[in-house]
Design a protein around this motif. Structure first.
Motif, PDB file in Angstrom:
ATOM      1  N   ALA A 219      31.324  43.447  43.742  1.00  0.00           N
ATOM      2  CA  ALA A 219      31.636  43.983  45.240  1.00  0.00           C
ATOM      3  C   ALA A 219      32.824  43.676  45.884  1.00  0.00           C
ATOM      4  O   ALA A 219      33.235  43.880  46.700  1.00  0.00           O
ATOM      5  N   ARG A 220      33.590  42.668  45.424  1.00  0.00           N
ATOM      6  CA  ARG A 220      34.852  42.412  45.740  1.00  0.00           C
ATOM      7  C   ARG A 220      36.093  42.798  45.161  1.00  0.00           C
ATOM      8  O   ARG A 220      37.248  42.163  44.880  1.00  0.00           O
ATOM      9  N   GLY A 221      35.753  44.179  44.248  1.00  0.00           N
ATOM     10  CA  GLY A 221      36.720  44.749  43.247  1.00  0.00           C
ATOM     11  C   GLY A 221      37.148  44.070  42.221  1.00  0.00           C
ATOM     12  O   GLY A 221      38.562  44.239  41.694  1.00  0.00           O
ATOM     13  N   PHE A 222      36.468  43.242  41.436  1.00  0.00           N
ATOM     14  CA  PHE A 222      36.843  42.510  40.333  1.00  0.00           C
ATOM     15  C   PHE A 222      37.201  43.641  39.280  1.00  0.00           C
ATOM     16  O   PHE A 222      36.373  44.577  38.963  1.00  0.00           O
ATOM     17  N   ASP A 223      38.228  43.590  38.403  1.00  0.00           N
ATOM     18  CA  ASP A 223      38.779  44.425  37.608  1.00  0.00           C
ATOM     19  C   ASP A 223      39.005  43.816  36.326  1.00  0.00           C
ATOM     20  O   ASP A 223      39.904  44.215  35.457  1.00  0.00           O
ATOM     21  N   PRO A 227      42.738  36.702  40.063  1.00  0.00           N
ATOM     22  CA  PRO A 227      43.856  36.848  40.492  1.00  0.00           C
ATOM     23  C   PRO A 227      44.183  35.310  40.851  1.00  0.00           C
ATOM     24  O   PRO A 227      43.289  34.683  41.356  1.00  0.00           O
ATOM     25  N   LEU A 229      46.497  32.661  43.752  1.00  0.00           N
ATOM     26  CA  LEU A 229      47.201  32.344  44.728  1.00  0.00           C
ATOM     27  C   LEU A 229      48.366  31.427  44.574  1.00  0.00           C
ATOM     28  O   LEU A 229      49.332  31.429  45.321  1.00  0.00           O
TER      29      LEU A 229
ATOM     30  N   ASP B 101      38.644  31.942  46.764  1.00  0.00           N
ATOM     31  CA  ASP B 101      37.614  32.773  47.045  1.00  0.00           C
ATOM     32  C   ASP B 101      37.734  33.868  47.901  1.00  0.00           C
ATOM     33  O   ASP B 101      37.476  34.883  47.672  1.00  0.00           O
ATOM     34  N   ALA B 103      40.343  34.867  49.067  1.00  0.00           N
ATOM     35  CA  ALA B 103      41.447  35.536  48.749  1.00  0.00           C
ATOM     36  C   ALA B 103      41.274  36.485  47.613  1.00  0.00           C
ATOM     37  O   ALA B 103      41.946  37.619  47.201  1.00  0.00           O
ATOM     38  N   PHE B 104      40.083  36.473  47.027  1.00  0.00           N
ATOM     39  CA  PHE B 104      39.664  37.162  45.842  1.00  0.00           C
ATOM     40  C   PHE B 104      39.798  38.605  46.013  1.00  0.00           C
ATOM     41  O   PHE B 104      40.393  39.524  45.606  1.00  0.00           O
ATOM     42  N   GLY B 105      39.046  39.076  47.020  1.00  0.00           N
ATOM     43  CA  GLY B 105      39.042  40.488  47.440  1.00  0.00           C
ATOM     44  C   GLY B 105      40.179  40.834  47.742  1.00  0.00           C
ATOM     45  O   GLY B 105      40.763  42.190  47.185  1.00  0.00           O
ATOM     46  N   LEU B 107      43.281  40.164  47.117  1.00  0.00           N
ATOM     47  CA  LEU B 107      44.248  40.085  45.897  1.00  0.00           C
ATOM     48  C   LEU B 107      43.745  41.299  44.973  1.00  0.00           C
ATOM     49  O   LEU B 107      44.859  41.877  44.299  1.00  0.00           O
ATOM     50  N   ASN B 108      42.618  41.685  45.055  1.00  0.00           N
ATOM     51  CA  ASN B 108      42.168  42.651  43.990  1.00  0.00           C
ATOM     52  C   ASN B 108      42.372  43.952  44.577  1.00  0.00           C
ATOM     53  O   ASN B 108      42.468  45.133  43.885  1.00  0.00           O
ATOM     54  N   THR B 152      34.359  35.494  52.657  1.00  0.00           N
ATOM     55  CA  THR B 152      34.846  36.172  51.557  1.00  0.00           C
ATOM     56  C   THR B 152      34.621  37.544  51.637  1.00  0.00           C
ATOM     57  O   THR B 152      35.436  38.547  51.220  1.00  0.00           O
ATOM     58  N   MET B 156      38.055  41.066  53.542  1.00  0.00           N
ATOM     59  CA  MET B 156      38.201  42.546  52.794  1.00  0.00           C
ATOM     60  C   MET B 156      38.261  43.486  54.009  1.00  0.00           C
ATOM     61  O   MET B 156      38.296  44.722  53.759  1.00  0.00           O
TER      62      MET B 156
END
Lengths: 269, 254
Positions: A219-223, A227, A229, B101, B103-105, B107-108, B152, B156
């Motif tokens: 749902a948060r764009g995992f590919d 990633p 920081l 966590d 930043a995960f979205g 960054l993707n 989180t 986005m």
């Protein structure tokens, strides 16, 4: 507190140690990971009967222990916890290899005992080095450093998720064993059949949680990769640490350091 | 532009073991609406929400989010529009620290580092959790985990916020704080919950699901006051509409 609780707290204690400000902590994680890899390579490169030659390498974990201000008892607890695996790996050597390797005066020592001692020494050196790396850097930073040093992304992702969910699963396991204990006779631990059932349930819970987490990641764009920081900064101190430790390992491996130290102190090896 | 609209048309879904979960669900949610999805256990609420972000794809019928039908090909666009907050924050917080966590979205989405940093700070600030940014998620309290999980999704910059049981496991004060927080969000909100008082406080419209079908869809004030409808769907009136038990006892005594 159950054993599982204790284990979870122990895992946390390494991360807590890594959050303190010490000279070793301030080094770049890549330098520490590379030095640890070189150390492991040096330890395993010794022959199976080369015990005395290996001993100078104990200076490295001793120095990191002191400079990283890691309590020795934490290290010993982990070593004790992992020691059955090393014992298992070497326990048959004295039985299988009975040829005399060295004579100490009238005492003939079979090769099996020497190689057994060698396995235990290697175990202490390698496990100490890895634990000290974790205690002075932190699990997540070590993973990030390995990623920067070229380790496959999928492996790093697995390591990071393992670390995150180790605590949740250990909590879940602790709750299950507590619930069992409260309903068992005399508060005894679970027998082998109950353990099998508990482990099965834990596996199913882990699978369910894995599916839900995967949905949250998608749902948060995992590919396929996590990633980061974090930014690393390489300094002169890192170069000196890398070169100094590398030089010492080469000297310990090829420079007969143990014999020279022995001569210097008046002992014959 | 219709990018804040969510529409389901004759949506059907059965789980792989053959259990039907949704049996022809239809609705249209307009830009800026706050919609509560209520229903008894197993009514299909969570399954419906999973269709809105493409974690499940329609077996029959269609789901549209804004300009896109939810299909395998449109998932990146759909997931950029829909921010999902899952029922258990431990499922959603999988990175080593809260800031990673959040930043995960971003960054993707391959945003530049400065933009990622600004979104992380803004999202954590909007849920009053800026002080938690360096903490590992497993060390947080239930309320803090929930706030971090919402951050989180907010990082986005979604148009639509979808939440599954956002108040479950919270103590009364944390629940009250969360309701206040959600009331301040201007997003289109879709909230599935058993907490009918929270739905009453936050949502102008309520959809009642019963055995995979829409049993009712209308203004929250009239739906949640309808005792017969709720009882027929395995629900009860919200506590705030049930009257004071102390006063009722006094009346009985009189």
């Amino acid at each position: 507190m159950s054993r599982i609780d204790v284990l979870a707290r122990d895992m946390e204690s390494l991360d807590l140690l890594a959050s303190r400000d010490t000279p070793v902590r301030r080094l770049d994680p890549r330098a520490k990971a590379a030095v640890t890899a070189m150390f492991l390579g040096t330890v395993v490169s010794f022959g199976k009967y080369e015990i005395a030659e290996m001993t100078p390498l104990f200076l490295y974990p001793a120095a990191i222990l002191a400079l990283g201000q890691v309590p020795a008892r934490v290290l010993f607890r982990y070593l004790l916890f992992a020691s059955p695996f090393a014992l298992l790996a070497g326990m048959f050597n004295p039985v299988l290899d009975r040829e005399t390797a060295i004579s100490l005066g009238a005492l003939d020592v079979p090769g099996g005992w020497i190689s057994f001692a060698s396995i235990m020494l290697r175990f202490m050196l390698t496990v100490s080095a890895v634990l000290l790396l974790l205690a002075c850097t932190g699990y997540v930073q070590v993973c990030a450093a390995l990623g920067r040093l070229g380790a496959p992304r999928i492996v790093i992702t697995q390591f990071l998720l393992l670390h995150r969910y180790m605590f949740i699963l250990s909590d879940e396991a602790a709750r299950m064993t507590r619930a069992h204990m409260l309903r068992s006779r005399d508060g005894r631990g679970p027998g082998i059949r109950v353990w099998a059932s508990l482990a099965g349930h834990l596996l199913l819970h882990a699978h369910d949680r894995g599916s839900r987490t995967h949905s949250a990641m998608l749902a948060r764009g995992f590919d396929g990769s996590l990633p980061s920081l974090r930014a690393f900064r390489w300094s002169w101190a890192d170069t000196c640490f890398l070169a100094g430790c590398g030089g010492f390992f080469v000297l310990a491996r090829f420079g007969n350091l143990a014999e020279r130290l022995g001569d210097l102190m008046g002992f014959a090896v | 532009m219709s990018h804040h609209i969510v529409e389901a048309a004759d949506l059907e879904y059965s789980y792989p073991d053959g259990t039907p979960a949704l049996k022809g669900v239809s609705f249209r949610i307009e830009h800026g609406e706050s919609v509560g999805i209520v229903g008894a256990n197993g009514a299909g609420k969570s399954t419906l929400l999973m269709h809105l972000n493409g974690c499940l794809l329609a077996g029959k019928g269609t789901v549209r989010v804004g300009d896109f039908p939810v299909t395998g090909q449109t998932l990146p666009q759909v997931r950029r529009s829909v921010g999902t907050v899952f029922q258990d924050p431990d499922d959603q917080l999988f990175m080593p620290t809260v800031e990673e966590d959040v930043a995960f979205g971003p960054l993707n989405m391959h945003l530049p580092p400065a933009e990622v940093e600004s979104r992380v700070s803004a999202s954590l600030e909007s849920v009053n959790a800026l002080h938690l940014r360096k903490r590992p998620p497993y060390k947080l309290s239930g309320g803090e985990k929930r706030a971090a999980a919402i951050a989180t999704a907010l990082s986005m910059s979604p148009d639509i916020l979808v939440m599954d049981e956002p108040t479950s496991g919270l103590d009364p004060r944390a629940r009250r704080k969360l309701i206040g927080l959600l009331a301040g969000f201007m997003h289109t909100k879709i909230i599935a919950s058993h907490d009918l008082d929270m739905i009453y406080a936050l949502c102008g419209r309520t959809i009642v699901l019963h055995e995979g079908r829409v049993a009712a869809d209308g203004p929250t004030a009239s739906i949640l006051a309808n005792h017969d409808l709720l009882a027929g769907c395995g629900l009860e009136l919200p506590l705030s509409l049930q009257g004071c038990p102390v006063c009722a006892n006094i009346k009985k005594a009189e």
